[in-house]
Write an enzyme that holds these catalytic residues in place. Structure first.
Site, PDB file in Angstrom:
ATOM      1  N   HIS A  83       0.860  -1.185   0.000  1.00 51.92           N
ATOM      2  CA  HIS A  83       0.000   0.000   0.000  1.00 51.92           C
ATOM      3  C   HIS A  83       0.896   1.235   0.000  1.00 51.92           C
ATOM      4  CE1 HIS A  83      -3.962   1.936   1.598  1.00 51.92           C
ATOM      5  NE2 HIS A  83      -3.222   2.834   0.973  1.00 51.92           N
TER       6      HIS A  83
ATOM      7  N   GLU B  12      -2.575  -1.668  -3.165  1.00 55.14           N
ATOM      8  CA  GLU B  12      -3.678  -0.899  -2.599  1.00 55.14           C
ATOM      9  C   GLU B  12      -3.328   0.581  -2.620  1.00 55.14           C
ATOM     10  OE1 GLU B  12      -5.247  -4.017   0.857  1.00 55.14           O
ATOM     11  OE2 GLU B  12      -4.178  -2.185   1.417  1.00 55.14           O
TER      12      GLU B  12
ATOM     13  N   HIS C 208      -8.107  -5.701   7.401  1.00 54.96           N
ATOM     14  CA  HIS C 208      -7.897  -4.630   8.381  1.00 54.96           C
ATOM     15  C   HIS C 208      -8.174  -5.150   9.796  1.00 54.96           C
ATOM     16  CE1 HIS C 208      -6.865  -0.367   8.845  1.00 54.96           C
ATOM     17  NE2 HIS C 208      -7.482  -0.487  10.004  1.00 54.96           N
TER      18      HIS C 208
END
EC number: 2.6.99.2
Length: 237
Positions: free
Chosen positions: A43, A70, A190
């Site tokens: 990410h 991401e 998450h």
């Protein structure tokens, strides 16, 4: 079996703390795949405080499983993804100053924007996923953007799992069902960890992939990367 994609941002954070190349991110990714991970997630953020854009380019030739990038689809991110051509891109609406991802897309309000961005990735043959909150309406509306999958933002599940697991997982089950009803695949990520992942995987239908980074790296400080990856795969099987 639900696929395990390991987010390696925290390894990059540790490397960047000293300004050198220890730990070696590319070697860590090679080892993580040998240990059994079925994907690698990164990410990159605009300030490159952990994963750098250079890392994304370097990892393209290193990752042998699936590479998932991401991020918030700002122009620089879109250009990076089109250049690297990962197996999957996951769109996350995080602000530049966000410590970590903290919300999913409003797929109704941002439909036109997402359609435009996703169209570019689809034309390049890149599978797309949209980060969404546990809301069946958001999942159904996501289908209108042209995405292939959604990724369930699981912070609320992790927060409430310890007090009422069934209540915590219920909206995710309903959102996954809604996504499947309109032909979308389902990912999740998450704050999932060794304590809460097995219940989530059993209770949420149509789950294809989980992306786990912070917890997995923290658990590995005590138990070791190879051992922890095996423990996640056992819970997901």
């Amino acid at each position: 079996m639900v696929r395990l994609s390991v987010n390696v941002n925290k390894i990059a954070t540790l490397r960047n703390a000293r300004g050198g190349n220890v730990p070696d991110l590319l070697q860590a990714v090679r080892d993580i795949e040998v240990f059994g991970a079925q994907g690698i997630t990164i990410h990159p953020r605009p300030d490159e405080r952990h994963i750098r854009y250079r890392d994304a380019r370097d990892l393209k030739s290193v990752v042998g499983t699936e590479l998932n990038i991401e991020g918030n689809p700002i122009p620089a991110f879109v250009d990076l993804v089109l250049e690297v051509a990962p197996d999957q891109v996951t769109l996350v609406p995080d602000a530049p100053d966000a410590i970590t991802s903290n919300a999913g897309w409003d797929t109704v309000r941002h439909r036109d924007f997402l359609q435009e961005v996703i169209g570019k990735f689809r034309d390049a043959g890149i599978r797309t996923s949209i980060f969404v909150d546990p809301d069946p309406q958001m999942a159904r509306a996501a289908a209108e953007t042209g995405t292939d999958r959604i990724e369930l933002y699981t912070e609320s599940y992790a927060t409430h799992y310890g007090t009422d697991p069934e209540a915590a997982v219920k909206p995710f089950r309903e959102t996954a069902e809604a996504a499947a009803s309109v032909g979308l695949g389902v990912n999740a990520g998450h704050d999932l960890n060794l304590d809460n992942i097995a219940f989530f995987a059993r209770q949420v239908p149509h789950l294809l992939e989980v992306s786990i980074g912070h917890a997995l790296i923290c658990e590995s400080l005590y138990l070791g990367l190879e051992n922890v990856i095996g423990m996640y795969k056992n819970r997901l099987s």
